[in-house]
Scaffold this active site. Structure first.
Site, PDB file in Angstrom:
ATOM      1  N   GLY A 293       0.816  -1.210   0.000  1.00 38.64           N
ATOM      2  CA  GLY A 293       0.000   0.000   0.000  1.00 38.64           C
ATOM      3  C   GLY A 293       0.849   1.259   0.000  1.00 38.64           C
ATOM      4  N   ASP A 294       1.887   1.281   0.836  1.00 44.40           N
ATOM      5  CA  ASP A 294       2.803   2.428   0.871  1.00 44.40           C
ATOM      6  C   ASP A 294       3.511   2.597  -0.463  1.00 44.40           C
ATOM      7  OD1 ASP A 294       2.844   3.429   3.768  1.00 44.40           O
ATOM      8  OD2 ASP A 294       3.138   1.295   4.041  1.00 44.40           O
ATOM      9  N   SER A 295       3.970   1.485  -1.031  1.00 43.70           N
ATOM     10  CA  SER A 295       4.722   1.559  -2.282  1.00 43.70           C
ATOM     11  C   SER A 295       3.848   2.037  -3.431  1.00 43.70           C
ATOM     12  CB  SER A 295       5.324   0.181  -2.614  1.00 43.70           C
ATOM     13  OG  SER A 295       6.229  -0.221  -1.605  1.00 43.70           O
TER      14      SER A 295
END
Length: 406
Positions: free
Chosen positions: A177-179
């Site tokens: 999700g962060d990436s």
């Protein structure tokens, strides 16, 4: 021009950009990493006492240092600056006045509280592009909620469809999700730079974690909207797409085979020595194979279990059937394709010595990205950057350090 023909010292395509990275953990810093890989001067502003928490993250800490930091901190300059102090905020404004891009992933409102919101910054730098990464975006009823990557994965729909159908939702094994939010931020920055080239105007990129996940969820919402079907967890297969699965080999090894296209499936049946499977009414078409997916997977698994992984990979390669081992880090380091394309590079680290990590992607023929140095020590470039970009004298730097601002 091939990759090999590109000049080794070619400047990255973003080498004329100055980026101030104010993010922590993964989403903001990965955005900065990508820009730095392609030549941007990325100045990472960190808390001068503890720095980015990524400096301490990792399952193990060889020599007391994080093995994650050399990657996500690479190609950046570290400036220790306390943004909670007025002097630190003033210095940040000095740096931003001459910058092209600011990246931040604090909770919405934090930058405004410090006098570093876009409205204030655009007055001193109208061409400024600000990438704001947050869990739920800068607006809406959820905007003030805390939101890590796993929350974005849950709200964006990824967690629900990941894992085995009889178990709780699984995670991808990385902070996907962060990436994804970082990659969408980079896309937004590049679009905004193109707009600025034509108009001279900067703007804000508002990247929400949950929306970045939602963007890659294919037809999940549309299929429900049109048919009422809710996609469920299906383990290692996609329902109706067959054969496309992980299958057992001898000695407990696994092979991934993608044979769902009609022509590829025909070649797979040839490799199996089972031409009867090609014309069997249960498997003769894409729809039929999807309907009888479990039965077909069972037949293929029985066949693959009689082979060693290496022998089976060679057989399927010769027949033109997509197949792969399930790669782990040791496999990546030994693989000839990885080696031929320099997908993994060795970078000299002042403590670890040579450190191997993924290269800069994608590959550009004329202006390729490059890992120039690993993540720097906390505050390693504070004096250099503040002297060059904020006009700080040695005496002023000493005062700031004594006051705990840097």
């Amino acid at each position: 021009m091939t990759d090999a023909a590109a000049p080794a010292s070619a400047p990255g395509p973003l080498s004329d950009l100055v980026v101030i990275e104010m993010g922590t953990l993964i989403a903001g810093p990965f955005c900065g990493q990508i820009l730095g890989d392609f030549g941007a001067e990325v100045i990472k502003v960190e808390d001068p006492k503890v720095g980015d928490p990524m400096r301490q993250w990792g399952r193990s800490l060889p020599k007391g240092l994080s093995p994650w930091w050399p990657v996500i901190g690479r190609n950046k300059k570290s400036v220790g600056l306390d943004l909670r102090k007025p002097e630190g905020q003033a210095l940040a404004r000095e740096l931003i006045a001459g910058a092209d891009v600011v990246i931040e992933n604090f909770r919405p409102g934090a930058m405004e509280k410090w006098g570093l919101g876009y409205e204030a910054l655009s007055k001193i730098n109208p061409r400024l592009i600000m990438a704001r990464v947050s869990g739920f975006g800068q607006t809406g009823p959820y905007s003030q909620r805390a939101g890590y990557g796993l929350i974005g994965e849950a709200m964006g729909g990824l967690r629900y469809v990941t894992g085995e159908p009889d178990r709780a939702p699984a995670r991808a094994g990385i902070s996907i999700g962060d990436s994804l939010a970082a990659m969408h931020s980079v896309m937004g920055i590049l679009m905004a730079l193109h707009h600025r080239e034509r108009t001279g105007q900067g703007q804000v990129i508002d990247a929400a974690l949950y929306e970045s996940v939602l963007a890659v969820m294919e037809n999940l919402v549309t299929e429900y909207d049109l048919t009422g079907y809710v996609r469920e967890r299906s383990g290692s297969v996609l329902p109706g797409i067959a054969p496309s699965n992980a299958y057992p080999c001898r000695n407990g090894e696994m092979i991934l085979i993608g044979g769902n296209g009609d022509n590829v499936y025909a070649r797979l049946t040839e490799a199996m020595g089972r031409p009867d499977l090609k014309d069997d009414p249960k498997f003769v078409s894409h729809a039929a194979r999807g309907e009888h997916q479990a039965e077909l997977d069972g037949i293929i698994a029985e066949w693959t279990s009689g082979y060693a992984l290496g022998d089976l990979l060679k057989l399927l390669e010769d027949k033109g059937v997509p197949a792969s081992r399930v790669f782990r880090a040791p496999d990546m380091l030994e693989d000839p394709q990885y080696q031929a394309r320099e997908a993994i590079v060795s970078v000299e680290h002042p403590v670890f010595g040579p450190v191997r990590m993924q290269n800069a992607f994608p590959k550009l023929s004329a202006t390729p990205g490059k890992v120039r140095w690993p993540g720097p020590a906390l505050g390693q470039h504070t004096n250099e950057v503040l002297a060059a970009r904020a006009g700080c004298s040695p005496e002023r730097l000493a005062e700031l350090r004594a006051a705990g601002v840097i």
